[in-house]
Write a protein that holds these residues in place. Structure first.
Motif, short mmCIF file in Angstrom:
data_model
loop_
_atom_site.label_atom_id
_atom_site.label_comp_id
_atom_site.label_asym_id
_atom_site.label_seq_id
_atom_site.Cartn_x
_atom_site.Cartn_y
_atom_site.Cartn_z
N MET A 1 -14.08 -45.23 12.81
CA MET A 1 -13.63 -43.51 12.86
C MET A 1 -13.71 -42.99 14.32
O MET A 1 -14.28 -43.68 15.21
N THR A 2 -12.49 -41.98 13.87
CA THR A 2 -11.72 -42.21 15.41
C THR A 2 -13.22 -40.57 16.20
O THR A 2 -13.66 -40.47 14.92
N VAL A 5 -12.19 -35.44 14.67
CA VAL A 5 -12.42 -35.60 12.72
C VAL A 5 -12.46 -34.00 12.04
O VAL A 5 -12.24 -33.34 12.69
N GLU A 112 -14.69 -46.47 5.90
CA GLU A 112 -13.80 -46.67 7.84
C GLU A 112 -13.91 -45.30 7.86
O GLU A 112 -13.67 -44.80 9.65
N GLU A 113 -13.01 -44.62 7.58
CA GLU A 113 -12.19 -43.01 7.43
C GLU A 113 -12.98 -41.52 7.30
O GLU A 113 -12.93 -40.98 7.27
N ASN A 114 -14.10 -42.25 6.90
CA ASN A 114 -15.38 -41.15 6.17
C ASN A 114 -16.57 -41.06 5.84
O ASN A 114 -16.85 -42.32 5.42
N LYS A 140 -14.25 -36.59 8.22
CA LYS A 140 -13.36 -37.47 8.01
C LYS A 140 -12.55 -37.42 9.20
O LYS A 140 -12.18 -36.22 10.00
N ALA A 141 -11.57 -38.96 9.79
CA ALA A 141 -10.99 -39.18 10.94
C ALA A 141 -9.76 -38.00 10.44
O ALA A 141 -9.12 -37.79 9.68
N LYS A 142 -9.27 -37.14 12.17
CA LYS A 142 -8.63 -36.35 11.67
C LYS A 142 -7.15 -37.52 11.44
O LYS A 142 -5.82 -36.67 10.63
N ASP A 143 -6.38 -38.38 11.61
CA ASP A 143 -5.97 -39.35 11.71
C ASP A 143 -5.63 -39.88 10.26
O ASP A 143 -5.34 -41.04 10.12
N ALA A 144 -6.52 -39.90 9.35
CA ALA A 144 -6.58 -40.16 8.21
C ALA A 144 -5.48 -40.24 7.22
O ALA A 144 -5.05 -41.30 6.32
#
Length: 150
Positions: A1-2, A5, A112-114, A140-144
């Motif tokens: 995760m970045t 978010v 991974e992103e959520n 949620k990752a912004k770049d998802a």
């Protein structure tokens, strides 16, 4: 995760007097994410209409708990632990309120992103039952690339 978010918080309250009627509240905001010691953290700022200043929110998530700390215009430290009742004061510009949080269910699902968090709890004010509540958080990752407003 970045680090960057989007955080979506949805809450429902079912009061004893309004059986079947639910009061829904939803907030979507950008936040900062990090993970430390197998716990997830999200920080974001909240603005209250009609008041100057902001409230800094820190959300801490573990496998079976949700911990929310607010500092600023409002101040509170709420802990949601399955099958455990926690009592705290909620400080608002209008005065303080003694609240009880009796969490019945705390579920955390992670990819991974959520991250999805679902909590069902009874809310008490001054030791009297007020409502059965549900809160759902989605981090949620912004770049998802698949974030949508529904």
């Amino acid at each position: 995760m970045t680090k960057d978010v989007f955080l979506s918080i949805t809450g429902l309250q079912f009061t004893a007097q309004e059986e079947g009627d639910a009061q829904a509240v939803e907030v979507i905001t950008p936040g900062d994410y990090y993970k430390k010691n197998d716990k997830h953290y999200v920080m974001y700022d909240e603005v209250m209409e009609g008041f100057e200043g902001t409230t800094r929110n820190l959300i801490k998530v573990g496998p079976d708990f949700l911990d929310i700390t607010k500092k600023g215009v409002t101040n509170v430290h709420m802990i949601f632990e399955k099958n455990k009742k926690n009592v705290t004061y909620y400080y608002t510009p209008f005065g303080s309120i003694l609240i009880g949080i009796d969490a019945k269910q705390v579920e955390v699902a992670e990819t991974e992103e959520n991250i999805d968090i679902r909590v069902n709890y009874d809310l008490e004010i001054n030791y009297e039952f007020l409502a059965n509540c549900n809160i759902t958080l989605n981090i949620k990752a912004k770049d998802a690339g698949d974030f949508r407003l529904s």
